[in-house]
Design an enzyme around this catalytic site. Structure first.
Site, PDB file in Angstrom:
ATOM      1  NE  ARG A   7      -3.843  -2.430   1.727  1.00  0.00           N
ATOM      2  CZ  ARG A   7      -3.536  -3.648   2.185  1.00  0.00           C
ATOM      3  NH1 ARG A   7      -2.508  -3.806   3.009  1.00  0.00           N
ATOM      4  NH2 ARG A   7      -4.236  -4.688   1.832  1.00  0.00           N
ATOM      5  CB  SER A  55      -1.162  -9.051   6.439  1.00  0.00           C
ATOM      6  OG  SER A  55      -1.314  -7.738   5.969  1.00  0.00           O
ATOM      7  N   GLY A  56      -2.146 -11.289   8.422  1.00  0.00           N
ATOM      8  CA  GLY A  56      -2.067 -12.704   8.807  1.00  0.00           C
ATOM      9  C   GLY A  56      -3.255 -13.205   9.594  1.00  0.00           C
ATOM     10  N   GLY A  57      -4.361 -12.434   9.622  1.00  0.00           N
ATOM     11  CA  GLY A  57      -5.541 -12.880  10.357  1.00  0.00           C
ATOM     12  C   GLY A  57      -6.116 -14.179   9.846  1.00  0.00           C
ATOM     13  CD  GLU A  58      -7.990 -13.407   6.710  1.00  0.00           C
ATOM     14  OE1 GLU A  58      -8.942 -13.133   7.461  1.00  0.00           O
ATOM     15  OE2 GLU A  58      -7.094 -12.584   6.428  1.00  0.00           O
ATOM     16  CD1 TRP A  67      -4.524  -6.707   7.641  1.00  0.00           C
ATOM     17  CD2 TRP A  67      -5.123  -5.257   6.047  1.00  0.00           C
ATOM     18  NE1 TRP A  67      -5.821  -7.001   7.278  1.00  0.00           N
ATOM     19  CE2 TRP A  67      -6.212  -6.120   6.302  1.00  0.00           C
ATOM     20  CE3 TRP A  67      -5.272  -4.263   5.090  1.00  0.00           C
ATOM     21  CZ2 TRP A  67      -7.435  -6.018   5.623  1.00  0.00           C
ATOM     22  CZ3 TRP A  67      -6.484  -4.144   4.410  1.00  0.00           C
ATOM     23  CH2 TRP A  67      -7.548  -5.029   4.679  1.00  0.00           C
ATOM     24  CG  ASN A 122     -10.411 -11.335  10.257  1.00  0.00           C
ATOM     25  OD1 ASN A 122      -9.756 -10.629   9.505  1.00  0.00           O
ATOM     26  ND2 ASN A 122     -10.173 -12.633  10.394  1.00  0.00           N
ATOM     27  CG  ASP A 155     -13.146 -11.448   6.983  1.00  0.00           C
ATOM     28  OD1 ASP A 155     -12.270 -11.229   7.837  1.00  0.00           O
ATOM     29  OD2 ASP A 155     -12.971 -11.238   5.775  1.00  0.00           O
ATOM     30  CG  ASP A 204     -10.049  -7.472   8.558  1.00  0.00           C
ATOM     31  OD1 ASP A 204     -10.207  -8.268   9.474  1.00  0.00           O
ATOM     32  OD2 ASP A 204      -9.069  -7.517   7.795  1.00  0.00           O
ATOM     33  NE  ARG A 247     -13.715  -6.314   5.292  1.00  0.00           N
ATOM     34  CZ  ARG A 247     -12.580  -6.988   5.378  1.00  0.00           C
ATOM     35  NH1 ARG A 247     -11.431  -6.355   5.240  1.00  0.00           N
ATOM     36  NH2 ARG A 247     -12.567  -8.281   5.590  1.00  0.00           N
ATOM     37  CD1 TRP A 250      -9.595  -2.208  -4.091  1.00  0.00           C
ATOM     38  CD2 TRP A 250     -11.543  -3.160  -3.628  1.00  0.00           C
ATOM     39  NE1 TRP A 250      -9.381  -3.117  -3.069  1.00  0.00           N
ATOM     40  CE2 TRP A 250     -10.575  -3.721  -2.767  1.00  0.00           C
ATOM     41  CE3 TRP A 250     -12.851  -3.631  -3.500  1.00  0.00           C
ATOM     42  CZ2 TRP A 250     -10.847  -4.690  -1.826  1.00  0.00           C
ATOM     43  CZ3 TRP A 250     -13.138  -4.610  -2.569  1.00  0.00           C
ATOM     44  CH2 TRP A 250     -12.137  -5.122  -1.733  1.00  0.00           C
TER      45      TRP A 250
END
Length: 625
Positions: free
Chosen positions: A132, A191-194, A260, A278, A320, A322, A347, A495
């Site tokens: 980003r 990042s890494g919530g998933e 993130w 999330n 989810d 976020d 969200r 977006w």
């Protein structure tokens, strides 16, 4: 009225320069110059507003591309360039190439930095290999690489001054956010919530890269940097063990809460603001409790990381939703009382306005009328559910337990707005918000945690709301009342991040690849141009040589464009989905198409009929006289 608006504008400017004497003086001076763009979101307040007005409502129809630059990288291009003096700094997705371009010499490449990263980081990047953007301070360009390395580059030569590893990709931690420089520190999230990463925000010293402090999203008070007696939520002390006690057993250790998104800073209050994402897993049945402090707005002391106040928007998230989207800081009057405000478009579909000094909740309203998972946010301070969304049981994803498909939930998991940042104009006192107009079916299933492996536990299918074919809207929002002032339909999600200008023009990008310009007061479309690929980047502007330029990165991807970016979308599926949209027959019968890419492949299959992969910076200006 003009005097009032000018006072509002200058008041906001004064607010974010008052603390500059104790902040980074060089950066403060540069950010006050509208000819440059020295931060990812233009200023500490994240307003994405430019005082440039050479391009205005009367002449914007005449702008045209004047030069372009290819990054040489495909996949999704989020973020925007920086402009510092006569140099533009451009970034790319993995492998996170950085270019310094000479604005005095037709964009000639002054230097190029291309880090050598392990490609095994790509499979653990949840929603495309995006980055980003960059930050600048102290003669350095800061980059947060996909492998979580924070690197400081010499702005003149591109040489590495220092670098530090922030996380472990083998356990699912990755870097996708732009660094933010406030005072003497550079901030990054993770990042890494998933993947079940217990997430954090890190503050590093800009001089040498030493870690100043780190605050986690979940866990003991010593890790979250919460003081049970001093940290408040909705005006009350959170009390001891406010996070651990809302998780079952040790689930907080794999609790998600990724960081993130975008960061903002109030120098006068010395507070840094951001959101956490999330909780892990997406299956809510496996993690009973409120799962604090995922899905929250945080206000931390810049110097120590101590949490002054915190507000959880979606307790026990089941969808989810976020909470990482940007916090926009403004000074406005509500109900006759001047307030230091923070506005956040979540969200979950609610637009929030809070007092950023105290965390008091002032406004919480739906910014898309189709939002149905909750009836409202309880604003009754005497109620036991004050500040909580009132969930509609039919749209809960756990009311029938695992393997039960809850249908027709609005918004979809990617939210009424994802990471694409909104803008605020002090001239109109309105926010300009690129949104997603998308609903979903959501089926949770049991999943086990293994470090470095996906820890999702839900199958999601996305589609437009019933009776609609458009999947996006671009809206103007009154943050004081929580009302939509005007709204423009978009076939796909809007977006691309918005830009508001003193010329009365608001710019944004669409997934099909259009750069659009609209009238800030009415929303009337004044201009559009089809760029080489879908836009998920953020529009920016600068002035060089006495001429105003508008620039945007195109390169379809991100979560909404993951089907194209990762090659998950076949042309025959795209055509079938597009026909189904036209005929109102949704979702498709092919569940593998519906749910691939965390639900986005099916929902955005029609994109393949409009755009393809790319990676191009397009720069616009008025014709020379």
């Amino acid at each position: 009225m003009r005097k009032i608006l000018l006072a509002s504008c200058f008041g906001a400017a004064a607010l974010f320069t008052a603390g500059y004497a104790v902040a980074n003086d060089e950066l403060a001076k540069l950010s006050a110059d509208p000819n440059q763009w020295v931060m990812p979101t233009q200023n500490y307040a994240n307003t994405r507003y430019s005082e440039l007005k050479q391009i205005n409502t009367e002449n914007v129809r005449k702008i045209a591309p004047v030069w372009t630059f290819s990054t040489g990288v495909l996949r999704g291009h989020e973020g925007s360039p920086l402009v510092i003096g006569d140099v533009m700094y451009v970034h790319a997705p993995f492998p996170n190439t950085v270019f310094a371009l000479d604005l005095n010499n037709d964009g000639k490449i002054l230097w190029k930095y291309e880090p050598k990263q392990d490609p095994n980081v790509i499979p653990v990047m949840c929603c495309d290999t995006v980055n980003r953007g960059l930050s600048y301070a102290d003669g350095k360009i800061f980059l947060h690489q996909a492998d979580t390395t924070l690197v400081a580059l010499d702005a003149k030569t591109g040489a590495v001054v220092w670098s530090v590893k922030d996380g472990d990709p083998s356990k699912g931690a990755t870097g996708t956010d732009a660094p933010f420089v406030f005072k003497d520190k550079v901030f990054i999230g993770v990042s890494g919530g998933e993947f079940g990463v217990r997430s954090w925000v890190s503050a590093y010293n800009i001089k040498d890269g030493k870690l100043a402090w780190r605050g986690y999203s979940e866990g003991p008070d010593s890790d979250t940097l919460i003081d049970p007696a001093k940290t408040t939520s909705l005006g009350k002390p959170v009390g001891p063990n406010s996070s651990e006690s809302t998780w079952q057993g040790d689930q907080w250790k794999i609790g998600g809460g990724a960081t993130w998104g975008w960061y903002s800073y109030d120098p006068a209050l010395n507070l840094v603001y951001y959101g956490s994402g999330n909780p892990s897993t997406w299956n809510p049945v496996q993690r009973p409790g409120d799962n604090r402090w995922s899905m929250s707005i945080w206000a931390r002391d810049l110097d120590t990381g101590a949490v002054k106040w915190i507000y959880q928007m979606t307790p026990h998230d089941e969808w989810d939703f976020d909470g990482v989207n940007e916090m926009i800081l403004t000074d406005q009057t509500i109900g006759g009382t001047p307030r230091k405000l923070l506005t956040h478009f979540d969200r979950n579909g609610f637009g929030y306005t809070l007092d950023r000094a105290t965390g008091e909740l002032l406004v919480a309203e739906k910014f898309d009328p189709v939002v149905n998972w909750a009836t409202k946010v309880d604003m009754d301070k005497s109620s036991k559910t004050y500040g909580r969304p009132l969930v509609v049981d039919a749209y809960s994803t756990q009311h029938n337990g695992e393997d039960s498909n809850s249908k027709g939930i609005c918004p979809a998991a990617l939210g009424t707005k994802d990471e694409q940042p909104a803008a605020y104009s002090p001239d109109t006192q309105l926010f300009y918000v690129p949104t997603n107009h998308v609903c979903m079916d959501y089926e949770p299933y049991k999943v086990s945690y293994t470090a470095g492996q996906a820890y999702v536990g839900a199958a999601v299918a996305m589609y437009p709301p019933k009776g609609d074919t458009n999947m996006g809207n671009f809206i103007a929002w009154d943050g004081k009342t929580g009302k939509i002032v005007w709204s423009n339909k978009e076939e796909f999600s809007a977006w691309g991040g918005a830009l508001a200008t003193a010329g009365g023009v608001v710019f944004y990008g669409t997934l099909e690849g259009y750069l659009k310009a609209v009238d800030a007061k009415t929303g009337k479309e004044l201009y559009k141009f089809k760029t080489p690929s879908g836009i998920i980047g953020n529009v920016m502007t600068y002035e060089h040589g006495g001429k105003q330029y508008v620039a945007v990165l195109s390169g379809v991807g991100g979560w909404a464009g993951i089907g194209l970016a990762a090659g998950l979308l076949q042309p025959e599926n795209a055509a079938a989905w597009h026909d189904a949209v036209d005929q109102g027959k949704l979702p498709t019968k092919d569940k593998t198409v519906d749910t691939a890419g965390l639900g986005a492949v099916g929902g955005y299959a029609g994109l393949a009929s409009y755009t393809s992969l790319g990676g191009t910076l397009t720069v616009f200006a008025l014709p020379s006289q």
